[in-house]
Design a protein around this motif. Sequence first.
Motif, PDB file in Angstrom:
ATOM      1  N   TYR A   1      -7.827   3.793  -1.002  1.00 53.33           N
ATOM      2  CA  TYR A   1      -8.342   3.871   0.362  1.00 53.33           C
ATOM      3  C   TYR A   1      -8.128   5.269   0.930  1.00 53.33           C
ATOM      4  O   TYR A   1      -7.110   5.895   0.664  1.00 53.33           O
TER       5      TYR A   1
ATOM      6  N   ALA B   1       1.708   4.131   5.338  1.00 50.69           N
ATOM      7  CA  ALA B   1       0.459   3.482   5.742  1.00 50.69           C
ATOM      8  C   ALA B   1       0.491   3.013   7.186  1.00 50.69           C
ATOM      9  O   ALA B   1      -0.546   2.974   7.858  1.00 50.69           O
TER      10      ALA B   1
ATOM     11  N   ARG C   1       0.846  -1.175   0.000  1.00 56.38           N
ATOM     12  CA  ARG C   1       0.000   0.000   0.000  1.00 56.38           C
ATOM     13  C   ARG C   1       0.895   1.243   0.000  1.00 56.38           C
ATOM     14  O   ARG C   1       1.808   1.351   0.819  1.00 56.38           O
TER      15      ARG C   1
ATOM     16  N   TYR D   1      -1.286   5.056  10.050  1.00 53.99           N
ATOM     17  CA  TYR D   1      -2.731   5.297  10.074  1.00 53.99           C
ATOM     18  C   TYR D   1      -3.458   4.086  10.647  1.00 53.99           C
ATOM     19  O   TYR D   1      -3.148   2.940  10.318  1.00 53.99           O
TER      20      TYR D   1
ATOM     21  N   ALA E   1      -7.695   7.314   4.635  1.00 55.84           N
ATOM     22  CA  ALA E   1      -7.238   7.016   5.985  1.00 55.84           C
ATOM     23  C   ALA E   1      -7.131   8.310   6.767  1.00 55.84           C
ATOM     24  O   ALA E   1      -6.931   9.384   6.193  1.00 55.84           O
TER      25      ALA E   1
ATOM     26  N   TRP F   1      -9.280   3.346   8.514  1.00 54.80           N
ATOM     27  CA  TRP F   1      -9.301   3.132   7.065  1.00 54.80           C
ATOM     28  C   TRP F   1     -10.720   2.902   6.570  1.00 54.80           C
ATOM     29  O   TRP F   1     -11.567   2.358   7.290  1.00 54.80           O
TER      30      TRP F   1
END
Length: 125
Positions: free
Chosen positions: A95, A109, A45, A112, A97, A115
Motif C-alpha cells: 500500500y 501505519a 501492516r 497515516y 500512504a 491510503w
Amino acid sequence: QMQLEESGGGSVQAGGSLRLSCAASKYTYRNLPVAWFRQAPGKEREGVAVISTSTGSTIYADSVKGRFTISRDNADNTLFLEMQYLKPEDTAMYYCAAGPSGSGSILSASRYNTWGQGTQVTVSS
C-alpha cells in the motif's frame, strides 16, 4: 481528499524484481511525506519506506535496505517502489500512504490517514 492508486504488483520468483507505482489524484504529494507499507496475511501492516517529497530524503525498514528503492516524480505526482532481489518473505499486499500526522515513527501505519487500495506482490521460492 487525496486519492491514491497503486499498480505494478504481480508474481515473481525469488531474486526477481518489480516496480510499484502509486498515482495521486485531486491533490499533489508536494510537501507531504509519502510511504510504502505492506501487510502479509495474519500480520500487522509494516512500514517499508518513506520519502520526503520536498527534500527527497528517505528512510527504509531494515528488512528491505539495499534491495528496495523509493522515489517520486513530483511533476507526475507519482510515487515508486523499485524492488530487487525479492524474497518469499516479501510476499504481501503493498500500500502507499500519504500525509502522516501525530508523533512516533514515520513508518508507523497509525500515523497515516490516506491510503491506496493496495497491490499484491507474490514471490515464489
